[in-house]
Design an enzyme around this catalytic site. Structure first.
Site, PDB file in Angstrom:
ATOM      1  N   ASP A  49       0.881  -1.172   0.000  1.00 32.33           N
ATOM      2  CA  ASP A  49       0.000   0.000   0.000  1.00 32.33           C
ATOM      3  C   ASP A  49       0.915   1.217   0.000  1.00 32.33           C
ATOM      4  O   ASP A  49       1.780   1.349   0.881  1.00 32.33           O
ATOM      5  CB  ASP A  49      -0.866   0.034   1.264  1.00 32.33           C
ATOM      6  CG  ASP A  49      -1.946  -1.052   1.262  1.00 32.33           C
ATOM      7  OD1 ASP A  49      -2.064  -1.771   0.263  1.00 32.33           O
ATOM      8  OD2 ASP A  49      -2.669  -1.169   2.270  1.00 32.33           O
ATOM      9  N   ASP A  56     -13.286  -4.479  -1.161  1.00 26.04           N
ATOM     10  CA  ASP A  56     -13.026  -4.102   0.238  1.00 26.04           C
ATOM     11  C   ASP A  56     -14.285  -4.345   1.079  1.00 26.04           C
ATOM     12  O   ASP A  56     -14.988  -3.404   1.452  1.00 26.04           O
ATOM     13  CB  ASP A  56     -12.641  -2.620   0.312  1.00 26.04           C
ATOM     14  CG  ASP A  56     -11.383  -2.319  -0.491  1.00 26.04           C
ATOM     15  OD1 ASP A  56     -10.390  -3.048  -0.344  1.00 26.04           O
ATOM     16  OD2 ASP A  56     -11.402  -1.355  -1.281  1.00 26.04           O
TER      17      ASP A  56
HETATM   18  O1  1PR Z   1     -10.928   2.585  -4.996  1.00 24.00           O
HETATM   19  O2  1PR Z   1     -10.010   2.028  -7.226  1.00 24.00           O
HETATM   20  O3  1PR Z   1      -9.158   3.996  -5.971  1.00 24.00           O
HETATM   21  O4  1PR Z   1      -8.649   1.679  -5.240  1.00 24.00           O
HETATM   22  C1  1PR Z   1      -8.136   1.944  -3.979  1.00 24.00           C
HETATM   23  C2  1PR Z   1      -7.361   0.732  -3.567  1.00 24.00           C
HETATM   24  O5  1PR Z   1      -6.634   1.047  -2.402  1.00 24.00           O
HETATM   25  C3  1PR Z   1      -8.255  -0.446  -3.257  1.00 24.00           C
HETATM   26  O6  1PR Z   1      -7.668  -1.611  -3.785  1.00 24.00           O
HETATM   27  C4  1PR Z   1      -8.263  -0.512  -1.732  1.00 24.00           C
HETATM   28  O7  1PR Z   1      -8.262  -1.848  -1.293  1.00 24.00           O
HETATM   29  C5  1PR Z   1      -6.948   0.151  -1.382  1.00 24.00           C
HETATM   30  N1  1PR Z   1      -7.005   0.933  -0.132  1.00 24.00           N
HETATM   31  C6  1PR Z   1      -7.638   2.111   0.023  1.00 24.00           C
HETATM   32  N2  1PR Z   1      -7.423   2.553   1.279  1.00 24.00           N
HETATM   33  C7  1PR Z   1      -6.679   1.647   1.906  1.00 24.00           C
HETATM   34  C8  1PR Z   1      -6.205   1.727   3.288  1.00 24.00           C
HETATM   35  O8  1PR Z   1      -5.578   0.801   3.809  1.00 24.00           O
HETATM   36  N3  1PR Z   1      -6.495   2.829   3.953  1.00 24.00           N
HETATM   37  N4  1PR Z   1      -5.664  -0.452   1.298  1.00 24.00           N
HETATM   38  C9  1PR Z   1      -6.400   0.632   1.025  1.00 24.00           C
HETATM   39  C10 1PR Z   1      -6.140  -1.661   1.227  1.00 24.00           C
HETATM   40  C11 1PR Z   1      -5.688  -3.756   1.775  1.00 24.00           C
HETATM   41  C12 1PR Z   1      -4.875  -4.830   1.306  1.00 24.00           C
HETATM   42  C13 1PR Z   1      -3.836  -5.182   2.306  1.00 24.00           C
HETATM   43  C14 1PR Z   1      -4.344  -6.494   2.805  1.00 24.00           C
HETATM   44  C15 1PR Z   1      -3.324  -7.318   3.486  1.00 24.00           C
HETATM   45  N5  1PR Z   1      -5.123  -2.504   1.559  1.00 24.00           N
HETATM   46  O9  1PR Z   1      -4.441  -4.832   0.024  1.00 24.00           O
HETATM   47  O10 1PR Z   1      -2.631  -5.197   1.665  1.00 24.00           O
HETATM   48  O11 1PR Z   1      -5.452  -6.244   3.668  1.00 24.00           O
HETATM   49  O12 1PR Z   1      -2.887  -6.742   4.665  1.00 24.00           O
HETATM   50  P1  1PR Z   1      -2.329  -7.621   5.848  1.00 24.00           P
HETATM   51  O13 1PR Z   1      -1.687  -8.823   5.215  1.00 24.00           O
HETATM   52  O14 1PR Z   1      -1.319  -6.760   6.514  1.00 24.00           O
HETATM   53  O15 1PR Z   1      -3.488  -7.954   6.707  1.00 24.00           O
HETATM   54  P2  1PR Z   1      -9.777   2.632  -5.870  1.00 24.00           P
END
Ligand code: 1PR
Length: 545
Positions: free
Chosen positions: A238, A397
């Site tokens: 991320d 999500d």
């Molecule tokens: O909506 O098309 O602009 O895409 C935004 C992207 O960014 C989406 O894929 C959304 O999942 C991601 N995103 C948005 N905000 C966050 C945040 O964390 N605040 N991250 C975010 C999502 C989730 C996973 C993470 C896993 C594994 N990250 O990809 O890597 O949950 O984590 P872990 O192994 O540590 O538990 P758009």
């Protein structure tokens, strides 16, 4: 620098191929018209997208006779993925469009009754021939395709071809073929790590053609106990700008990426390009970048993530996915920019797939409100039409919503082993947008089925409840989604140790599993996860140094 010629005949995400060729010390010269083909000594036909689209583009531009002549003259010719398919007589993907007919046979579709289709991931290219362009029995190669040439023992060999095969489920298919000056691979050598670079080098140096063997592939496939699709382990980064404006890899808990102390700083876990390289060298099968703030105030052409992709793709030869902000938008100067144009910029910078989050939910809502009709205008449809389904991932999500009774909601519910705070025995998974900040009235099954219909090639299935928890994947969520679609699913959120990866592969039919925090914090390496999976008897690809 020695030169190799690449046919530039169709929009494609072929930056990775150029990077791989340059890495091997060759210069890429583009062929942009049939008249230029005769000046090519070594010619590569990259294949992307659709069989019919690929062949009609070649045919309309007048390339077919030029390619046939190049081949007849005995000059080195390599075809990749749909390029291999184009050498056959036809494909059920587009029955009205003839192939080049260099090899007899027609491609069929993988049977999806018992397995995910497309076939995505690392599989074998087994051949008994002592040397077929340096393909190795124990190596794994990256495939992504829906149509395949079934392998029938002796059939292609009787036409003089040497064949390498892969096995997916119960189907054995042609992974690569070679004869004289022709070499064609169904897999992507440019995305197959060291093993892929090795076979590409063998073609470029011409060393592979000398030692083509004649033993049938089946003989060798039988001798290989390590055949088949491996368990894919993906590292996810991320990425966002921190409060100082630096681009950092971060990681949240349930999507909150700020420190829990009074500073509330954005957690900084490292630099994206360096970390991606480390994960590649540890054996990650893919690397995913999520641009979690979409860099809202930045002109699109200057998106920092484009530079991250450019740099990463020069040293990381496994598939790269990028997500965040892939939607129709208005640039800082007021110009409208389509999702397809943004995706194109990413592909040109070295991405192999784009991942769409919020926009997919909005498109799915529209799909249902219009009576499940498709008009070809969503980002998913447009990008998959131009670059192929395999290039479009939908990132989901979801969040648990507990209910007391089965009929408490119209949504697809499950009975959960982990009841809610008031002892609710059922739950459904609500889709969210804008990084989990907004919950919509759509469940994860509805979303998955809608985006599959639109042409998404894969689902990246996060889970907000589990994100950053180190408590293991949400197996109930993954099972529910896997039962709803045929396209591959990547399990994400909650991985805290190698055992969690084994658990998700063992207890669900997930096609891949992704980890983030546990790798970034240095608790475990990708290699440790893979070694562990191997010790439990699961087939994995190990990094070849
Ligand atoms: O909506 O098309 O602009 O895409 C935004 C992207 O960014 C989406 O894929 C959304 O999942 C991601 N995103 C948005 N905000 C966050 C945040 O964390 N605040 N991250 C975010 C999502 C989730 C996973 C993470 C896993 C594994 N990250 O990809 O890597 O949950 O984590 P872990 O192994 O540590 O538990 P758009």
């Amino acid at each position: 620098m020695p030169k190799v010629h690449l046919l530039d005949y169709v929009a494609g995400n072929i930056r990775s191929l150029v990077n791989a060729i340059e890495k091997l010390g060759y210069e890429v010269d583009w062929i942009r018209s049939p008249d230029d083909v005769p000046r090519a000594e070594k010619l590569i036909l990259p294949g992307v997208g659709h069989f019919g689209h690929c062949l009609s583009q070649l045919s309309q531009a007048g390339y077919l006779p030029a390619i046939q002549k190049h081949i007849k003259q005995g000059k080195p010719f390599m075809a990749i993925c749909v390029g291999l398919q184009a050498l056959f007589e036809g494909s059920v993907e587009d029955p009205d469009v003839p192939g080049l007919g260099v090899i007899k046979g027609t491609l069929g579709r993988f049977d999806d009754s018992t397995k995910s289709v497309p076939h995505i991931g690392w599989n074998s290219a087994s051949t008994a021939a002592q040397s077929m362009y340096d393909l190795r029995q124990d190596s794994k190669y990256y495939y992504v395709h829906t149509y395949r040439m079934p392998y029938i023992k002796g059939e292609l060999e009787s036409q003089g071809w040497t064949v390498a095969t892969g096995t997916y489920g119960t189907e054995t298919f042609v992974g690569a073929v070679a004869k004289g000056n022709i070499y064609a691979t169904q897999f992507h050598p440019e995305k197959s790590g060291v093993a892929g670079l090795r076979t590409l080098r063998a073609f470029l140096t011409g060393q592979g053609a000398d030692a083509l063997g004649t033993a049938t592939a089946a003989e060798s496939a039988a001798s290989s106990i390590k055949d088949g699709l491996t368990r894919r382990v993906i590292a996810c980064l991320d990425v966002r700008a921190n409060d100082q404006g630096d681009l950092v890899v971060t990681k949240g808990d349930q999507y909150d990426v700020r420190e829990k102390d009074d500073s509330r700083n954005v957690r900084n876990l490292g630099k994206p390009v360096e970390m991606a390289k480390k994960y590649y060298e540890d054996g990650a099968d893919e690397v995913t970048f999520l641009n979690i703030t979409s860099f809202r105030d930045c002109p699109i052409a200057d998106l920092p993530m484009l530079e991250v992709l450019r740099q990463t793709s020069q040293t990381v030869f496994v598939p790269l996915t990028v997500g965040g902000g892939i939607r129709d938008t208005v640039d800082t100067d007021g110009t409208k920019v389509t999702a397809l144009e943004i995706a194109t910029m990413y592909f040109k910078s070295g991405a192999d797939k784009v991942s769409i989050g919020s926009d997919a939910v909005i498109a799915a809502e529209e799909y249902y409100s219009l009576g499940r009709k498709l008009f070809g205008n969503t980002a998913i449809e447009q990008i998959s039409r131009a670059y192929g389904n395999q290039a479009v991932v939908v990132s989901v999500d979801p969040k648990r919503v507990y209910v007391l009774k089965v009929d408490a909601t119209r949504h697809n519910i499950i009975e959960t082993k982990f009841p809610g705070p008031k002892g609710e025995p059922y739950c459904w998974y609500a889709c969210t947008i804008r990084g989990g900040r907004e919950t919509r009235d759509m469940d994860v099954v509805e979303l998955a089925q809608a985006v599959e219909a639109m042409g998404a090639g894969e689902l990246l299935l996060n889970c907000i409840d589990k994100d950053g928890s180190n408590s293991g994947f949400d197996l109930e969520l993954i099972t529910q989604v896997k039962q709803a679609v045929k396209i591959p699913v990547i399990a994400s959120s909650g991985a805290g140790n190698p055992g969690h990866f084994e658990e998700v592969f063992d207890q669900t039919t997930t096609d891949a599993a992704l980890g983030a925090g546990m790798f970034h914090r240095g608790e475990y390496t990708v290699k440790q996860v893979k070694d562990y999976l191997r010790s439990k008897g699961l087939l994995v690809r190990l990094f070849e140094g």
